[in-house]
Design a protein around this motif. Structure first.
Motif, PDB file in Angstrom:
ATOM      1  N   LEU A 241       0.845  -1.192   0.000  1.00  0.00           N
ATOM      2  CA  LEU A 241       0.000   0.000   0.000  1.00  0.00           C
ATOM      3  C   LEU A 241       0.880   1.241   0.000  1.00  0.00           C
ATOM      4  CD1 LEU A 241      -2.530  -1.088   2.802  1.00  0.00           C
ATOM      5  CD2 LEU A 241      -2.873  -1.251   0.328  1.00  0.00           C
ATOM      6  N   GLU A 242       0.752   2.060  -1.039  1.00  0.00           N
ATOM      7  CA  GLU A 242       1.426   3.365  -1.063  1.00  0.00           C
ATOM      8  C   GLU A 242       0.315   4.394  -1.013  1.00  0.00           C
ATOM      9  OE1 GLU A 242       2.210   6.756  -1.964  1.00  0.00           O
ATOM     10  OE2 GLU A 242       2.657   6.133  -4.017  1.00  0.00           O
ATOM     11  N   LEU A 243       0.215   5.093   0.128  1.00  0.00           N
ATOM     12  CA  LEU A 243      -0.956   5.907   0.402  1.00  0.00           C
ATOM     13  C   LEU A 243      -0.613   7.394   0.461  1.00  0.00           C
ATOM     14  CD1 LEU A 243      -2.500   3.469   3.037  1.00  0.00           C
ATOM     15  CD2 LEU A 243      -2.804   3.490   0.557  1.00  0.00           C
ATOM     16  N   GLY A 244      -1.385   8.149   1.219  1.00  0.00           N
ATOM     17  CA  GLY A 244      -1.274   9.593   1.177  1.00  0.00           C
ATOM     18  C   GLY A 244      -0.148  10.162   2.024  1.00  0.00           C
ATOM     19  N   GLY A 245      -0.096  11.490   2.049  1.00  0.00           N
ATOM     20  CA  GLY A 245       0.925  12.165   2.829  1.00  0.00           C
ATOM     21  C   GLY A 245       0.513  13.577   3.194  1.00  0.00           C
ATOM     22  N   LYS A 246       1.148  14.097   4.201  1.00  0.00           N
ATOM     23  CA  LYS A 246       1.023  15.506   4.597  1.00  0.00           C
ATOM     24  C   LYS A 246       2.425  15.957   4.958  1.00  0.00           C
ATOM     25  CE  LYS A 246      -1.698  19.025   5.094  1.00  0.00           C
ATOM     26  NZ  LYS A 246      -2.476  19.531   3.934  1.00  0.00           N
ATOM     27  N   SER A 247       3.268  15.964   3.940  1.00  0.00           N
ATOM     28  CA  SER A 247       4.711  15.997   4.154  1.00  0.00           C
ATOM     29  C   SER A 247       5.224  17.355   4.607  1.00  0.00           C
ATOM     30  CB  SER A 247       5.432  15.578   2.872  1.00  0.00           C
ATOM     31  OG  SER A 247       5.031  14.283   2.489  1.00  0.00           O
ATOM     32  N   PRO A 248       6.087  17.365   5.639  1.00  0.00           N
ATOM     33  CA  PRO A 248       6.722  18.603   6.082  1.00  0.00           C
ATOM     34  C   PRO A 248       7.942  18.939   5.220  1.00  0.00           C
ATOM     35  CG  PRO A 248       7.432  16.792   7.479  1.00  0.00           C
ATOM     36  CD  PRO A 248       6.451  16.213   6.486  1.00  0.00           C
ATOM     37  N   ASN A 249       8.058  20.196   4.851  1.00  0.00           N
ATOM     38  CA  ASN A 249       9.210  20.700   4.111  1.00  0.00           C
ATOM     39  C   ASN A 249       9.830  21.758   5.018  1.00  0.00           C
ATOM     40  OD1 ASN A 249      10.972  20.907   1.988  1.00  0.00           O
ATOM     41  ND2 ASN A 249       9.502  21.738   0.523  1.00  0.00           N
ATOM     42  N   ILE A 250      10.987  21.456   5.620  1.00  0.00           N
ATOM     43  CA  ILE A 250      11.501  22.198   6.770  1.00  0.00           C
ATOM     44  C   ILE A 250      12.685  23.069   6.359  1.00  0.00           C
ATOM     45  CG2 ILE A 250      12.399  21.971   9.120  1.00  0.00           C
ATOM     46  CD1 ILE A 250      11.182  19.076   9.069  1.00  0.00           C
ATOM     47  N   VAL A 251      12.575  24.373   6.620  1.00  0.00           N
ATOM     48  CA  VAL A 251      13.621  25.320   6.225  1.00  0.00           C
ATOM     49  C   VAL A 251      14.257  25.924   7.468  1.00  0.00           C
ATOM     50  CG1 VAL A 251      14.164  27.393   4.902  1.00  0.00           C
ATOM     51  CG2 VAL A 251      12.328  25.865   4.125  1.00  0.00           C
ATOM     52  N   PHE A 252      15.562  25.679   7.639  1.00  0.00           N
ATOM     53  CA  PHE A 252      16.313  26.271   8.741  1.00  0.00           C
ATOM     54  C   PHE A 252      16.956  27.585   8.300  1.00  0.00           C
ATOM     55  CE2 PHE A 252      16.033  21.874  10.121  1.00  0.00           C
ATOM     56  CZ  PHE A 252      15.799  22.016  11.487  1.00  0.00           C
ATOM     57  N   ALA A 253      17.309  28.410   9.276  1.00  0.00           N
ATOM     58  CA  ALA A 253      17.839  29.746   8.996  1.00  0.00           C
ATOM     59  C   ALA A 253      19.144  29.702   8.223  1.00  0.00           C
ATOM     60  CB  ALA A 253      18.013  30.514  10.308  1.00  0.00           C
TER      61      ALA A 253
ATOM     62  N   LYS B  58      12.714  27.714  -3.998  1.00  0.00           N
ATOM     63  CA  LYS B  58      12.420  26.893  -5.179  1.00  0.00           C
ATOM     64  C   LYS B  58      11.946  25.503  -4.758  1.00  0.00           C
ATOM     65  CE  LYS B  58      15.883  29.255  -8.032  1.00  0.00           C
ATOM     66  NZ  LYS B  58      17.191  29.101  -8.707  1.00  0.00           N
ATOM     67  N   GLY B  59      12.557  24.965  -3.707  1.00  0.00           N
ATOM     68  CA  GLY B  59      12.158  23.656  -3.210  1.00  0.00           C
ATOM     69  C   GLY B  59      10.756  23.654  -2.646  1.00  0.00           C
ATOM     70  N   ALA B  60      10.376  24.756  -1.993  1.00  0.00           N
ATOM     71  CA  ALA B  60       9.016  24.864  -1.461  1.00  0.00           C
ATOM     72  C   ALA B  60       8.002  24.917  -2.587  1.00  0.00           C
ATOM     73  CB  ALA B  60       8.901  26.108  -0.574  1.00  0.00           C
ATOM     74  N   VAL B  61       8.316  25.680  -3.639  1.00  0.00           N
ATOM     75  CA  VAL B  61       7.422  25.765  -4.805  1.00  0.00           C
ATOM     76  C   VAL B  61       7.328  24.410  -5.498  1.00  0.00           C
ATOM     77  CG1 VAL B  61       7.200  26.752  -7.121  1.00  0.00           C
ATOM     78  CG2 VAL B  61       7.705  28.233  -5.168  1.00  0.00           C
ATOM     79  N   ALA B  62       8.461  23.745  -5.681  1.00  0.00           N
ATOM     80  CA  ALA B  62       8.459  22.420  -6.312  1.00  0.00           C
ATOM     81  C   ALA B  62       7.652  21.428  -5.496  1.00  0.00           C
ATOM     82  CB  ALA B  62       9.889  21.919  -6.481  1.00  0.00           C
ATOM     83  N   GLY B  63       7.733  21.567  -4.191  1.00  0.00           N
ATOM     84  CA  GLY B  63       7.073  20.612  -3.322  1.00  0.00           C
ATOM     85  C   GLY B  63       5.568  20.678  -3.361  1.00  0.00           C
ATOM     86  N   ILE B  64       4.986  21.844  -3.654  1.00  0.00           N
ATOM     87  CA  ILE B  64       3.537  21.971  -3.552  1.00  0.00           C
ATOM     88  C   ILE B  64       2.853  22.397  -4.856  1.00  0.00           C
ATOM     89  CG2 ILE B  64       3.616  24.362  -2.711  1.00  0.00           C
ATOM     90  CD1 ILE B  64       1.107  21.568  -1.732  1.00  0.00           C
ATOM     91  N   PHE B  65       3.500  23.198  -5.675  1.00  0.00           N
ATOM     92  CA  PHE B  65       2.814  23.693  -6.874  1.00  0.00           C
ATOM     93  C   PHE B  65       3.133  22.884  -8.125  1.00  0.00           C
ATOM     94  CE2 PHE B  65       3.052  27.781  -4.319  1.00  0.00           C
ATOM     95  CZ  PHE B  65       1.794  27.578  -3.780  1.00  0.00           C
ATOM     96  N   ALA B  66       4.256  22.146  -8.130  1.00  0.00           N
ATOM     97  CA  ALA B  66       4.493  21.211  -9.224  1.00  0.00           C
ATOM     98  C   ALA B  66       3.395  20.155  -9.191  1.00  0.00           C
ATOM     99  CB  ALA B  66       5.861  20.558  -9.065  1.00  0.00           C
ATOM    100  N   ALA B  67       2.945  19.752 -10.350  1.00  0.00           N
ATOM    101  CA  ALA B  67       1.846  18.786 -10.480  1.00  0.00           C
ATOM    102  C   ALA B  67       0.567  19.299  -9.827  1.00  0.00           C
ATOM    103  CB  ALA B  67       2.228  17.434  -9.888  1.00  0.00           C
ATOM    104  N   SER B  68       0.461  20.616  -9.666  1.00  0.00           N
ATOM    105  CA  SER B  68      -0.711  21.253  -9.052  1.00  0.00           C
ATOM    106  C   SER B  68      -1.004  20.685  -7.667  1.00  0.00           C
ATOM    107  CB  SER B  68      -1.949  21.095  -9.951  1.00  0.00           C
ATOM    108  OG  SER B  68      -1.714  21.694 -11.208  1.00  0.00           O
ATOM    109  N   GLY B  69       0.046  20.251  -6.989  1.00  0.00           N
ATOM    110  CA  GLY B  69      -0.113  19.708  -5.647  1.00  0.00           C
ATOM    111  C   GLY B  69      -0.744  18.343  -5.611  1.00  0.00           C
ATOM    112  N   GLN B  70      -0.986  17.737  -6.775  1.00  0.00           N
ATOM    113  CA  GLN B  70      -1.668  16.442  -6.837  1.00  0.00           C
ATOM    114  C   GLN B  70      -0.655  15.303  -6.821  1.00  0.00           C
ATOM    115  OE1 GLN B  70      -5.492  17.012  -9.557  1.00  0.00           O
ATOM    116  NE2 GLN B  70      -3.667  17.894 -10.486  1.00  0.00           N
ATOM    117  N   THR B  71       0.027  15.209  -5.717  1.00  0.00           N
ATOM    118  CA  THR B  71       1.018  14.161  -5.546  1.00  0.00           C
ATOM    119  C   THR B  71       1.079  13.788  -4.078  1.00  0.00           C
ATOM    120  OG1 THR B  71       3.388  13.670  -5.654  1.00  0.00           O
ATOM    121  CG2 THR B  71       2.775  15.978  -5.553  1.00  0.00           C
ATOM    122  N   CYS B  72       1.230  12.508  -3.813  1.00  0.00           N
ATOM    123  CA  CYS B  72       1.225  12.032  -2.428  1.00  0.00           C
ATOM    124  C   CYS B  72       2.404  12.576  -1.634  1.00  0.00           C
ATOM    125  CB  CYS B  72       1.222  10.511  -2.407  1.00  0.00           C
ATOM    126  SG  CYS B  72       2.527   9.770  -3.413  1.00  0.00           S
TER     127      CYS B  72
END
Length: 495
Positions: free
Chosen positions: A252-264, A273-287
């Motif tokens: 079973l490969e299921l859903g996610g609510k993945s944290p993308n963590i940025v330190f100072a 760029k990584g934050a944008v890639a993480g959520i807006f690429a594929a219109s956010g339709q990725t697990c």
């Protein structure tokens, strides 16, 4: 009205329509209009496909092939997919609205799974056992499970199918594929290539239709040995329960609510760029969407400003065009779900920083679009931070130190993926160890490979796909004992 293109199932090596003669439409998310017709299968079609797969597994040419010959077929299929990559990518873009730029890249990369596991096909080995009992010779065999049901979602149908098909076939199983009813066309076109590559009939079969009508018939069929499923966790739980009830193997490969963590101390432009890639690429339709952006408080405001500046530049449009960066939501039902979560976030008190609605642009009006949406002031207890939206909606959550970042990251039912942005190597390795997720990316995001195991912890699933050990998910071990003694000892006691 334009004539709709018709796609057919592949059963027992040939094209097949539904036993009932029914069809259902598939919609282009960019236009909102039907463009294709798919066979509307039922339990009869499931039975037909499974019986064909079982017949191919137990007799015929497939089980007679050597492991090396199976591997060569997979290599041949990989080359054929590569030659058809652009055509398949265009079908998938039209069917699910993903960017052609991404789909064409995926289709050119998908053959690597078949080359990789084709190379593993004749590396499946048993072992001679060092027995503690005199005159006994024992060894193990690693054998295929039987008929595998591969159930795939609508967001990346062919990539996620390859993750299942390549190891399943390399191990010697046969397969019945059930694609999502919202994006079946590319899978049916893909399945036609197996006969062209020389696979025996019945090794790869498809059955299409609505999950509510055929899902139970497929997952509970007595001839199915394993279910490999990718999709939402609620449906995955039902699939897992059915597998347990009927003693079937399951991945079973299921859903996610993945944290993308940025330190100072991160390189902030890269992290943006990584934050944008993480959520807006594929219109956010990725697990693996990095839908929870955790930002250290000392850089929070500056980082948000940079993020907004880049996100505002995202170009929405026709996913078939090269300059488009954000395409539509794949289904109208999902569009409504995404918009409802935006309303929920507002009601919870999250601060809308960007987007939050359908675009007010005439040429996008017929499509199922949502603007890239960013919320700040999010508390990890809010629903917008806890539940999978599966759309271009980002929640920004501040944190003070490493311990708090870990606490927030792990305080969720899901554990599929995470991102960490830092220039401190020790911190990066500590975070990779402490975060409860199946994949942790450091100073990158949304990268996959046939070489790297992929799967989740907690409600994000069971088992792993890709990587060398993925083939083990499609094998079972048999022990073989041989008595070398001339005489058989006392038959009334355990040997």
């Amino acid at each position: 009205m334009a004539t709709l293109e018709r796609f057919h199932n592949i059963v027992d090596g040939g094209k097949a329509t539904a036993a009932s003669g029914r069809w259902f439409p598939s919609y282009n998310p960019f236009t909102g209009e039907a463009w294709a017709e798919i066979p509307h299968g039922d339990a009869t079609d499931v039975d037909r496909a499974v019986i064909a797969a079982d017949r191919a597994f137990t007799g015929g040419d497939w089980p007679k092939l050597t492991a090396s010959a199976r591997g060569k077929l997979l290599h041949r299929f990989a080359d054929l997919v590569l030659s058809e990559a652009e055509r398949l990518a265009r079908i998938e873009t039209r069917d699910n609205g993903k960017l052609f730029a991404e789909m064409s890249g995926q289709l050119r990369y998908i053959p690597e799974w078949f080359h990789y596991f084709g190379g593993l096909a004749d590396k499946i080995e048993g072992a001679v056992l060092p027995m503690d009992k005199p005159n006994m010779f024992a060894f193990t065999r690693r054998e295929p499970l039987g008929v595998v049901a591969a159930i795939t979602p609508w967001n990346s149908p062919l990539l996620l199918l390859a993750w299942k098909l390549a190891p399943a076939l390399a191990a010697g199983n046969t397969v019945v594929i059930k694609p999502s009813e919202f994006a079946s066309a590319s899978t049916l076109a893909f399945a036609e290539l197996f006969a062209k590559a020389g696979f025996p009939k019945g090794v790869v079969n498809t059955v299409t239709g609505y999950g509510s009508e055929i899902g139970q018939s497929l997952t509970e069929h007595p001839l199915i040995a394993k279910i490999a499923f990718t999709g939402g966790d609620a449906t995955g739980a039902q699939v897992g329960a059915a597998a347990t009830r009927h003693l079937k193997h399951v991945t079973l490969e299921l859903g996610g609510k993945s944290p993308n963590i940025v330190f100072a101390d991160a390189r902030l432009d890269n992290a943006v760029k990584g934050a944008v890639a993480g959520i807006f690429a594929a219109s956010g339709q990725t697990c693996i969407a990095g839908s929870r952006l955790l930002v250290e408080r000392s850089i929070h405001d500056d980082f948000v400003d940079r993020l907004l500046a880049l996100a505002r530049q995202a170009k929405l449009g026709d996913p078939a065009e090269a300059e488009t960066q954000v395409g539509p939501i794949t289904t109208e039902a999902q569009l409504k779900k995404v918009l409802s979560y935006i309303d929920i976030a507002k009601a919870e008190g999250a601060k809308l920083m960007l987007g939050g609605k359908r675009p007010e642009v005439p040429h996008l009006a017929q499509g199922w679009f949502v603007e890239p949406t960013i919320f700040a002031g999010v508390d990890n207890r809010m629903r917008i931070a806890r539940e999978e939206v599966f759309g271009p909606v980002l929640s920004i959550i501040p944190f003070s130190d490493e311990d708090e970042a870990v606490s927030i990251a792990n305080d969720n039912a899901y554990g599929l993926a995470a991102g960490v942005w830092t220039e401190n190597a020790r911190r990066a390795l500590r975070m990779a160890e402490r975060i409860r997720a199946g994949t942790v990316w450091i100073n990158t995001y949304r990268a996959v490979s046939y070489l790297a195991p992929f799967g989740g912890m907690k409600r994000s699933g069971l088992g792993r796909e890709s990587g060398m050990r993925a083939i083990d998910e499609y094998l079972q071990t048999k022990s073989v004992w041989m008595n070398l003694a001339e005489d058989f000892p006392n038959p009334f006691v355990l040997r």
